[in-house]
Motif scaffolding. Structure first.
Motif, PDB file in Angstrom:
ATOM      1  N   GLU A 126      -3.571   3.794  -2.064  1.00 40.02           N
ATOM      2  CA  GLU A 126      -3.547   2.813  -3.151  1.00 40.02           C
ATOM      3  C   GLU A 126      -2.631   1.338  -2.938  1.00 40.02           C
ATOM      4  N   CYS A 130      -1.415  -0.587 -10.353  1.00 42.24           N
ATOM      5  CA  CYS A 130      -2.368  -0.370  -9.060  1.00 42.24           C
ATOM      6  C   CYS A 130      -3.630  -1.233  -9.089  1.00 42.24           C
ATOM      7  N   LEU A 131      -3.684  -1.971  -7.945  1.00 40.22           N
ATOM      8  CA  LEU A 131      -4.701  -2.812  -7.947  1.00 40.22           C
ATOM      9  C   LEU A 131      -5.987  -2.262  -7.628  1.00 40.22           C
ATOM     10  N   LYS A 132      -5.944  -1.075  -6.584  1.00 46.70           N
ATOM     11  CA  LYS A 132      -7.237  -0.754  -6.157  1.00 46.70           C
ATOM     12  C   LYS A 132      -6.890   0.619  -5.498  1.00 46.70           C
ATOM     13  N   LYS A 133      -7.910   1.471  -5.309  1.00 43.78           N
ATOM     14  CA  LYS A 133      -7.963   2.605  -4.298  1.00 43.78           C
ATOM     15  C   LYS A 133      -8.647   2.210  -3.063  1.00 43.78           C
ATOM     16  N   VAL A 134      -8.238   2.483  -1.861  1.00 45.42           N
ATOM     17  CA  VAL A 134      -8.671   2.175  -0.709  1.00 45.42           C
ATOM     18  C   VAL A 134      -9.388   3.381   0.026  1.00 45.42           C
ATOM     19  N   THR A 135     -10.660   3.219  -0.019  1.00 47.25           N
ATOM     20  CA  THR A 135     -11.492   4.207   0.661  1.00 47.25           C
ATOM     21  C   THR A 135     -11.646   4.132   2.183  1.00 47.25           C
ATOM     22  N   SER A 168     -13.689   1.098   3.658  1.00 48.16           N
ATOM     23  CA  SER A 168     -13.476  -0.460   3.029  1.00 48.16           C
ATOM     24  C   SER A 168     -12.671  -1.230   3.965  1.00 48.16           C
ATOM     25  N   ARG A 194       0.913  -1.277  -0.217  1.00 51.37           N
ATOM     26  CA  ARG A 194       0.019  -0.062  -0.015  1.00 51.37           C
ATOM     27  C   ARG A 194       0.871   1.194  -0.015  1.00 51.37           C
TER      28      ARG A 194
END
Ligand SMILES: [Zn+2]
Length: 129
Positions: free
Chosen positions: A75, A104-109, A112, A71
């Protein structure tokens, strides 16, 4: 490989630098390693395959293909690399690597689940403001 990953997890820049091949220790400044280790949170390591290439009768390279997730800010990134190791003074040291993919796999909100694997929400766990 696993010990270098662990060193990133605990942000041990001294160890990371010491496991570079000697010729690479010059190019890889301690401060840069330290900064990178401090900015990133390492989440997962998957060793995909490893192999050996002989260099004459005594020396050899070890190749380790792996995927590691970390991370950076909000991200989650995945780095897929084939690393080359060489033995120096009886220790396996990182010589260089070929990046196969780095995405980049995902954005962390905020709400989440935290990517560290705890069951808490990101905002209540590893999120830094
Ligand atoms: Zn967390």
């Amino acid at each position: 490989m696993r010990s270098r990953f662990s060193a990133y997890c605990i942000k041990d820049a001294h160890y990371i630098l010491s496991t570079y091949a000697l010729e690479k220790q010059i190019d890889n400044a301690f401060d840069e390693i330290k900064e990178w280790a401090e900015q990133t949170q390492w989440l997962a390591l998957n060793i995909i395959t490893s192999s050996t290439e002989k260099l004459g009768s005594t020396e050899q390279y070890d190749f380790v293909e792996f995927a590691a997730e970390y991370r950076l800010g909000d991200e989650v990134w995945r780095m897929h690399e084939r690393s080359r190791f060489i033995q120096e003074s009886g220790e396996w040291r990182y010589l260089d690597g070929e990046i196969i993919s780095h995405d980049c796999l995902k954005k962390v909100t905020r709400n989440s689940p935290c990517p560290c694997g705890s069951t808490r929400k990101y905002k209540r766990c590893c999120m830094t403001t």
